[in-house]
Design a protein around this motif. Structure first.
Motif, PDB file in Angstrom:
ATOM      1  N   GLU A   1       0.806  -1.273   0.011  1.00 37.36           N
ATOM      2  CA  GLU A   1       0.025  -0.106  -0.054  1.00 37.36           C
ATOM      3  C   GLU A   1       0.793   1.182   0.054  1.00 37.36           C
ATOM      4  OE1 GLU A   1      -3.422   2.335  -0.010  1.00 37.36           O
ATOM      5  OE2 GLU A   1      -3.279   0.034  -0.463  1.00 37.36           O
ATOM      6  N   LEU A   2       2.020   1.136   0.776  1.00 36.00           N
ATOM      7  CA  LEU A   2       3.002   2.361   0.738  1.00 36.00           C
ATOM      8  C   LEU A   2       3.395   2.546  -0.563  1.00 36.00           C
ATOM      9  CD1 LEU A   2       5.309   3.223   3.537  1.00 36.00           C
ATOM     10  CD2 LEU A   2       6.085   3.223   1.313  1.00 36.00           C
ATOM     11  N   LEU A   3       3.883   1.646  -1.134  1.00 33.66           N
ATOM     12  CA  LEU A   3       4.460   1.693  -2.618  1.00 33.66           C
ATOM     13  C   LEU A   3       3.285   2.298  -3.700  1.00 33.66           C
ATOM     14  CD1 LEU A   3       6.727  -1.513  -2.913  1.00 33.66           C
ATOM     15  CD2 LEU A   3       7.253   0.831  -2.340  1.00 33.66           C
ATOM     16  N   ARG A   4       2.360   1.812  -3.460  1.00 32.12           N
ATOM     17  CA  ARG A   4       1.251   2.309  -4.385  1.00 32.12           C
ATOM     18  C   ARG A   4       0.946   3.795  -4.342  1.00 32.12           C
ATOM     19  NH1 ARG A   4      -1.020  -2.949  -3.526  1.00 32.12           N
ATOM     20  NH2 ARG A   4      -2.206  -1.984  -1.807  1.00 32.12           N
ATOM     21  N   ARG A   5       0.877   4.183  -3.150  1.00 34.49           N
ATOM     22  CA  ARG A   5       0.815   5.690  -2.844  1.00 34.49           C
ATOM     23  C   ARG A   5       2.046   6.556  -2.906  1.00 34.49           C
ATOM     24  NH1 ARG A   5       0.003   6.526   1.786  1.00 34.49           N
ATOM     25  NH2 ARG A   5       0.309   4.589   2.859  1.00 34.49           N
ATOM     26  N   SER A   6       3.078   6.076  -3.152  1.00 34.76           N
ATOM     27  CA  SER A   6       4.424   6.651  -3.363  1.00 34.76           C
ATOM     28  C   SER A   6       4.356   7.597  -4.693  1.00 34.76           C
ATOM     29  CB  SER A   6       5.573   5.609  -3.126  1.00 34.76           C
ATOM     30  OG  SER A   6       5.363   4.887  -4.404  1.00 34.76           O
ATOM     31  N   GLY A   7       3.962   7.188  -5.459  1.00 34.44           N
ATOM     32  CA  GLY A   7       3.960   8.281  -6.831  1.00 34.44           C
ATOM     33  C   GLY A   7       5.385   7.821  -7.448  1.00 34.44           C
ATOM     34  N   VAL A   8       6.018   6.738  -7.042  1.00 38.55           N
ATOM     35  CA  VAL A   8       7.300   6.482  -7.699  1.00 38.55           C
ATOM     36  C   VAL A   8       7.075   5.203  -8.372  1.00 38.55           C
ATOM     37  CG1 VAL A   8       9.655   5.923  -7.526  1.00 38.55           C
ATOM     38  CG2 VAL A   8       8.509   7.735  -6.007  1.00 38.55           C
ATOM     39  N   MET A   9       7.728   4.999  -9.646  1.00 40.75           N
ATOM     40  CA  MET A   9       7.880   3.799 -10.431  1.00 40.75           C
ATOM     41  C   MET A   9       8.542   2.725  -9.672  1.00 40.75           C
ATOM     42  SD  MET A   9       8.791   2.779 -14.225  1.00 40.75           S
ATOM     43  CE  MET A   9      10.364   3.253 -14.283  1.00 40.75           C
ATOM     44  N   TYR A  10       7.802   1.476  -9.312  1.00 38.85           N
ATOM     45  CA  TYR A  10       8.503   0.513  -8.304  1.00 38.85           C
ATOM     46  C   TYR A  10       8.305  -0.896  -8.840  1.00 38.85           C
ATOM     47  CZ  TYR A  10       3.853  -0.647  -6.402  1.00 38.85           C
ATOM     48  OH  TYR A  10       2.646  -1.061  -6.351  1.00 38.85           O
ATOM     49  N   ARG A  11       9.252  -1.782  -8.142  1.00 31.27           N
ATOM     50  CA  ARG A  11       8.934  -3.328  -8.210  1.00 31.27           C
ATOM     51  C   ARG A  11       9.275  -4.016  -7.081  1.00 31.27           C
ATOM     52  NH1 ARG A  11      11.831  -5.234 -14.136  1.00 31.27           N
ATOM     53  NH2 ARG A  11      10.547  -3.574 -15.586  1.00 31.27           N
ATOM     54  N   HIS A  12       8.084  -4.515  -6.726  1.00 29.84           N
ATOM     55  CA  HIS A  12       8.172  -5.112  -5.135  1.00 29.84           C
ATOM     56  C   HIS A  12       8.370  -6.610  -5.290  1.00 29.84           C
ATOM     57  CE1 HIS A  12       5.808  -5.358  -1.223  1.00 29.84           C
ATOM     58  NE2 HIS A  12       6.944  -5.643  -1.007  1.00 29.84           N
ATOM     59  N   LEU A  13       9.617  -7.006  -4.730  1.00 33.90           N
ATOM     60  CA  LEU A  13      10.104  -8.495  -5.010  1.00 33.90           C
ATOM     61  C   LEU A  13      10.092  -8.833  -3.533  1.00 33.90           C
ATOM     62  CD1 LEU A  13      13.255  -7.667  -7.271  1.00 33.90           C
ATOM     63  CD2 LEU A  13      10.890  -8.209  -7.913  1.00 33.90           C
ATOM     64  N   VAL A  14      10.365 -10.173  -3.487  1.00 40.00           N
ATOM     65  CA  VAL A  14      10.460 -11.136  -2.208  1.00 40.00           C
ATOM     66  C   VAL A  14      11.845 -11.858  -2.452  1.00 40.00           C
ATOM     67  CG1 VAL A  14       9.282 -12.684  -0.662  1.00 40.00           C
ATOM     68  CG2 VAL A  14       8.019 -10.797  -1.937  1.00 40.00           C
ATOM     69  N   CYS A  15      12.274 -11.931  -1.242  1.00 37.70           N
ATOM     70  CA  CYS A  15      13.413 -13.138  -1.186  1.00 37.70           C
ATOM     71  C   CYS A  15      12.719 -14.358  -0.526  1.00 37.70           C
ATOM     72  CB  CYS A  15      14.498 -12.741  -0.272  1.00 37.70           C
ATOM     73  SG  CYS A  15      16.023 -13.711   0.031  1.00 37.70           S
ATOM     74  N   LYS A  16      12.715 -15.564  -1.351  1.00 42.53           N
ATOM     75  CA  LYS A  16      12.155 -16.637  -0.949  1.00 42.53           C
ATOM     76  C   LYS A  16      13.199 -17.458  -0.281  1.00 42.53           C
ATOM     77  CE  LYS A  16       8.968 -16.521  -4.859  1.00 42.53           C
ATOM     78  NZ  LYS A  16       8.529 -17.361  -6.065  1.00 42.53           N
ATOM     79  N   LYS A  17      14.283 -17.095  -0.215  1.00 45.16           N
ATOM     80  CA  LYS A  17      15.439 -18.026   0.597  1.00 45.16           C
ATOM     81  C   LYS A  17      15.084 -17.432   2.004  1.00 45.16           C
ATOM     82  CE  LYS A  17      20.406 -18.576   0.917  1.00 45.16           C
ATOM     83  NZ  LYS A  17      21.746 -17.911   0.660  1.00 45.16           N
TER      84      LYS A  17
END
Length: 412
Positions: free
Chosen positions: A211-227
């Protein structure tokens, strides 16, 4: 001896009247002549053709031996059939000759006509083709000019916008996580695009971070470390793998959310060709002492390093994690940069940033000092946890003195 005489009646001449009727004398010769007269077929030929056919018939009849009229009378039907067949053969022969010569004339005339038509059509085709070629050349020229204009516009936009900035930020659940991410998001929002914010979380994507990234106004990519790990270096390696896999072209920078950044830094960062470095100020509220970590420059050439940590004296490069950035093509195009090894560039140790830099450059000659003589500080490191846990007497001093000779920041 008696003599008996028979009185023979005189032979009447033809044309004399006998009993009031005309008498016709029948004799072999007369029969032959009659046969000859009857055998002449009536036809509608001209005199010339009739004479030709008569001479041809007499020539054919002379080829056979002459017989008596009686023999001719017996062979009359056979002679008529033979003559009729010869006549039909001759007629068919003439028709065949006429028909045989007709295509030759027609072919010659048609070839003459077609040659004229072909000459005309070839001339017309050449005119049409020349017109089409001119039209195609004009259209190609227009397309080339349009493409050149588009490329010039793109190059102009690239000059105006600059390179893509790829900001890699690892984050994990803690007390001030939302505050750190909001502060960094507001800083990145002030940077001119293009900019890509790569945020890496542990285990799974949290709803608060998304939610924070969606409201940031910045182009982003939300990744996850599965390790299954708790080390920050693994989160940064996930960001490097993402850049390498998708071949993102830009400038890679590791921006921890605990630091404070100047927006001027990102403007200088776009001028990096291979590897750029700058000074980072580490402020420690417990001792009220701040130190410099980073390069010592002569212009933009790196000639030494600031360091105050005894443990770092054995490192090859003494740059802070937030004190350098590099071209992302080094990750996925090693031949372009003539790298000695094709192994992927990764963090091997949590605390040794030098091991990562050694995989990117060979020595200081391949580095660029950011800002003239590296005399400006663009990044400050101030952990909020230590600040909040300390007493109120350990507040930040009002004024700071920069002493480059001591490689420290001392209060007045």
């Amino acid at each position: 001896m008696t003599t008996i005489r028979r009185t023979l009646s005189p032979v009447p001449r033809p044309g004399t009247l006998l009993g009031g009727e005309a008498c016709s004398v029948s004799s072999p010769l007369s029969k032959c002549s009659s046969c000859d007269q009857d055998s002449v077929p009536s036809s509608s030929f001209t005199s010339t053709e009739y004479a030709f056919l008569y001479h041809f018939q007499s020539f054919v009849l002379n080829l056979f031996p002459k017989r008596t009229c009686r023999a001719l009378e017996k062979q009359k039907p056979k002679g008529n059939v033979w003559r009729r067949s010869l006549f039909h053969f001759f007629i068919c022969f003439l028709v065949g000759v006429f028909v045989g010569f007709t295509p030759i004339v027609s072919i010659k005339t048609s070839s003459i006509l077609t040659s004229r038509n072909q000459d005309f059509s070839f001339e017309e085709i050449e005119k049409v083709q020349s017109h089409d070629v001119n039209h195609v050349e004009a259209s190609v020229a227009n397309n080339i000019t349009n493409d050149i204009v588009v490329l010039q516009k793109i190059e102009g936009l690239e000059r105006n916008l600059g390179k893509l900035l790829i900001i890699v930020t690892p984050t994990y659940p803690r007390m001030f996580q939302a505050y750190y991410l909001n502060r960094l998001a507001h800083t990145l929002r002030l940077v001119e695009p293009p900019l890509l914010w790569v945020v890496v979380e542990m285990s799974s994507q949290s709803g608060e971070t998304s939610e924070l990234l969606r409201r940031s106004g910045v182009m982003y990519r939300h990744l996850v470390c599965k390790k299954n790990t708790t080390e920050i270096k693994d989160l940064r390696n996930v960001g490097l793998l993402h850049i390498e896999t998708h071949k993102l072209d830009g400038i890679v920078y590791f921006a921890d959310d605990t630091n404070i950044y100047s927006s001027e830094l990102f403007h200088h960062m776009r001028q990096i060709r291979r590897f750029g470095t700058w000074v980072v100020a580490e402020l420690k509220t417990s001792t009220r002492v701040g130190t410099f970590v980073g390069p010592i420059c002569n212009g933009t050439q790196v000639i030494g390093w600031h360091t105050s940590n005894v443990m770092r004296r054995f490192h090859r490069f003494h740059a802070d994690l937030s004190g350098f950035a590099f071209n992302s093509t080094i990750l996925w195009d090693p031949k372009r940069w003539q790298r000695l090894t094709l192994e992927p560039i990764r963090f091997l140790d949590t605390f040794q940033v030098s091991t990562l830099i050694e995989q990117i450059v060979e020595d200081e000659t391949q580095m660029e000092g950011i800002a003239e003589d590296c005399s400006k500080v663009f990044v400050w490191h101030l952990p909020m946890e230590s600040s909040s846990s300390s007493s109120s007497s350990s507040s930040h001093p009002q004024k700071w003195l920069f002493n480059a000779n001591l490689d420290a920041v001392l209060p007045l």
